[in-house]
Design a protein around this motif. Structure first.
Motif, PDB file in Angstrom:
ATOM      1  N   LEU A 155       1.112  -1.114   0.211  1.00 60.52           N
ATOM      2  CA  LEU A 155       0.230   0.143   0.054  1.00 60.52           C
ATOM      3  C   LEU A 155       0.503   1.102  -0.197  1.00 60.52           C
ATOM      4  N   ILE A 156       0.821   2.451  -0.720  1.00 58.41           N
ATOM      5  CA  ILE A 156       1.387   3.081  -0.635  1.00 58.41           C
ATOM      6  C   ILE A 156       0.742   4.396  -1.088  1.00 58.41           C
ATOM      7  N   SER A 157       1.492   5.368  -0.038  1.00 56.61           N
ATOM      8  CA  SER A 157       0.458   6.500   0.371  1.00 56.61           C
ATOM      9  C   SER A 157       0.163   7.712  -0.449  1.00 56.61           C
ATOM     10  N   ALA A 158       1.198   7.785  -1.137  1.00 57.01           N
ATOM     11  CA  ALA A 158       1.520   8.965  -2.612  1.00 57.01           C
ATOM     12  C   ALA A 158       0.736   8.687  -3.411  1.00 57.01           C
ATOM     13  N   GLY A 159      -0.446   9.045  -3.581  1.00 58.95           N
ATOM     14  CA  GLY A 159      -1.282   8.727  -4.641  1.00 58.95           C
ATOM     15  C   GLY A 159      -2.232   7.600  -4.170  1.00 58.95           C
ATOM     16  N   ASP A 162       1.977  -7.649  -6.085  1.00 58.33           N
ATOM     17  CA  ASP A 162       3.168  -8.242  -7.093  1.00 58.33           C
ATOM     18  C   ASP A 162       3.657  -9.793  -6.550  1.00 58.33           C
ATOM     19  N   ALA A 163       3.107 -10.743  -7.535  1.00 58.59           N
ATOM     20  CA  ALA A 163       3.463 -12.234  -7.133  1.00 58.59           C
ATOM     21  C   ALA A 163       4.054 -12.649  -8.723  1.00 58.59           C
ATOM     22  N   GLY A 164       5.139 -11.909  -8.957  1.00 53.10           N
ATOM     23  CA  GLY A 164       6.505 -12.597  -9.847  1.00 53.10           C
ATOM     24  C   GLY A 164       6.299 -12.007 -11.253  1.00 53.10           C
ATOM     25  N   ALA A 165       5.047 -12.815 -11.520  1.00 55.06           N
ATOM     26  CA  ALA A 165       4.804 -12.774 -12.623  1.00 55.06           C
ATOM     27  C   ALA A 165       3.260 -12.333 -13.160  1.00 55.06           C
ATOM     28  N   VAL A 166       2.480 -11.734 -12.493  1.00 58.72           N
ATOM     29  CA  VAL A 166       1.679 -10.982 -12.550  1.00 58.72           C
ATOM     30  C   VAL A 166       1.297  -9.970 -11.419  1.00 58.72           C
ATOM     31  N   ARG A 167       1.606  -8.376 -11.834  1.00 59.69           N
ATOM     32  CA  ARG A 167       1.630  -7.136 -11.237  1.00 59.69           C
ATOM     33  C   ARG A 167      -0.103  -6.531 -11.742  1.00 59.69           C
ATOM     34  N   TRP A 168      -0.620  -6.024 -10.530  1.00 69.04           N
ATOM     35  CA  TRP A 168      -1.886  -5.166 -11.042  1.00 69.04           C
ATOM     36  C   TRP A 168      -1.088  -4.070 -10.259  1.00 69.04           C
ATOM     37  N   HIS A 169      -2.033  -2.783 -10.438  1.00 70.31           N
ATOM     38  CA  HIS A 169      -2.280  -1.781  -9.478  1.00 70.31           C
ATOM     39  C   HIS A 169      -3.078  -0.931  -9.226  1.00 70.31           C
ATOM     40  N   LEU A 170      -3.867  -0.452  -8.439  1.00 70.79           N
ATOM     41  CA  LEU A 170      -4.916  -0.057  -8.478  1.00 70.79           C
ATOM     42  C   LEU A 170      -5.059   1.360  -7.706  1.00 70.79           C
ATOM     43  N   THR A 171      -5.806   2.698  -7.868  1.00 65.14           N
ATOM     44  CA  THR A 171      -5.775   3.962  -7.486  1.00 65.14           C
ATOM     45  C   THR A 171      -7.017   4.122  -6.835  1.00 65.14           C
ATOM     46  N   LEU A 172      -7.045   3.822  -5.256  1.00 71.58           N
ATOM     47  CA  LEU A 172      -8.191   4.613  -4.964  1.00 71.58           C
ATOM     48  C   LEU A 172      -8.836   6.150  -4.301  1.00 71.58           C
ATOM     49  N   ASP A 190      -9.303   7.846  -1.774  1.00 71.06           N
ATOM     50  CA  ASP A 190      -9.028   8.732  -0.539  1.00 71.06           C
ATOM     51  C   ASP A 190      -7.994   7.709   0.423  1.00 71.06           C
ATOM     52  N   GLU A 191      -7.353   8.609   1.618  1.00 72.70           N
ATOM     53  CA  GLU A 191      -6.408   7.936   2.091  1.00 72.70           C
ATOM     54  C   GLU A 191      -7.306   7.104   2.993  1.00 72.70           C
ATOM     55  N   THR A 192      -8.248   7.450   3.180  1.00 73.50           N
ATOM     56  CA  THR A 192      -9.138   6.746   4.283  1.00 73.50           C
ATOM     57  C   THR A 192      -9.998   5.171   3.884  1.00 73.50           C
ATOM     58  N   GLN A 193     -10.253   5.020   2.381  1.00 72.34           N
ATOM     59  CA  GLN A 193      -9.980   3.754   1.720  1.00 72.34           C
ATOM     60  C   GLN A 193      -8.371   3.411   1.753  1.00 72.34           C
ATOM     61  N   LEU A 194      -7.747   4.502   1.932  1.00 67.35           N
ATOM     62  CA  LEU A 194      -6.395   2.923   1.975  1.00 67.35           C
ATOM     63  C   LEU A 194      -6.054   2.534   3.628  1.00 67.35           C
ATOM     64  N   ALA A 195      -6.385   3.099   4.081  1.00 68.55           N
ATOM     65  CA  ALA A 195      -5.782   2.949   5.916  1.00 68.55           C
ATOM     66  C   ALA A 195      -7.249   2.043   5.965  1.00 68.55           C
ATOM     67  N   ASP A 196      -7.668   1.384   5.932  1.00 70.82           N
ATOM     68  CA  ASP A 196      -9.335   0.830   6.042  1.00 70.82           C
ATOM     69  C   ASP A 196      -9.020  -0.452   5.614  1.00 70.82           C
ATOM     70  N   ILE A 197      -7.821  -0.450   4.089  1.00 73.53           N
ATOM     71  CA  ILE A 197      -7.601  -1.810   3.958  1.00 73.53           C
ATOM     72  C   ILE A 197      -6.715  -2.006   4.720  1.00 73.53           C
ATOM     73  N   GLY A 228      -3.881  -5.578   8.391  1.00 67.35           N
ATOM     74  CA  GLY A 228      -3.158  -5.729   8.871  1.00 67.35           C
ATOM     75  C   GLY A 228      -1.426  -5.060   8.391  1.00 67.35           C
ATOM     76  N   ILE A 229      -1.156  -4.433   7.639  1.00 70.56           N
ATOM     77  CA  ILE A 229       0.110  -4.439   6.878  1.00 70.56           C
ATOM     78  C   ILE A 229      -0.045  -2.817   7.271  1.00 70.56           C
ATOM     79  N   ASP A 230       1.400  -2.322   6.885  1.00 74.36           N
ATOM     80  CA  ASP A 230       1.635  -0.956   6.795  1.00 74.36           C
ATOM     81  C   ASP A 230       1.378  -0.492   5.653  1.00 74.36           C
ATOM     82  N   ILE A 231       0.779   1.299   5.558  1.00 79.50           N
ATOM     83  CA  ILE A 231       1.212   2.093   4.532  1.00 79.50           C
ATOM     84  C   ILE A 231       2.546   2.241   4.160  1.00 79.50           C
ATOM     85  N   GLY A 232       3.006   2.493   2.793  1.00 81.65           N
ATOM     86  CA  GLY A 232       4.306   2.339   2.555  1.00 81.65           C
ATOM     87  C   GLY A 232       4.489   4.385   1.926  1.00 81.65           C
TER      88      GLY A 232
END
Length: 74
Positions: free
Chosen positions: A36-40, A46-56, A58-65, A70-74
């Motif tokens: 999870l990346i706070s900038a944006g 990223d599971a090796g050969a399979v990669r995707w990204h999703l822009t949410l 707002d930051e509230t959605q990212l924080a809820d996820i 139970g992971i940190d936001i970078g």
């Protein structure tokens, strides 16, 4: 937990994430393959050969996820 965003829904459980886009496309990832990346408010899978990204909306959605997974936001 289900989080609605402008492009669809993010369904989060403690072990995995399923993204159902409004276009009908589904994206899946295990929690160990996610970053999870706070900038944006970006969720990156990223599971090796399979990669995707999703822009949410707002930051509230990212924080809820981060809290549910139970992971940190970078």
């Amino acid at each position: 937990m289900v989080i609605e965003f402008s492009g669809g829904r993010v369904i989060v459980s403690p072990q995995e994430v399923l993204v159902k886009l409004a276009t009908g496309v589904s994206l899946y990832a295990m929690v160990d393959d996610l970053r999870l990346i706070s900038a944006g408010n970006i969720m990156v899978a990223d599971a090796g050969a399979v990669r995707w990204h999703l822009t949410l909306d707002d930051e509230t959605q990212l924080a809820d996820i981060a809290e549910c997974l139970g992971i940190d936001i970078g």
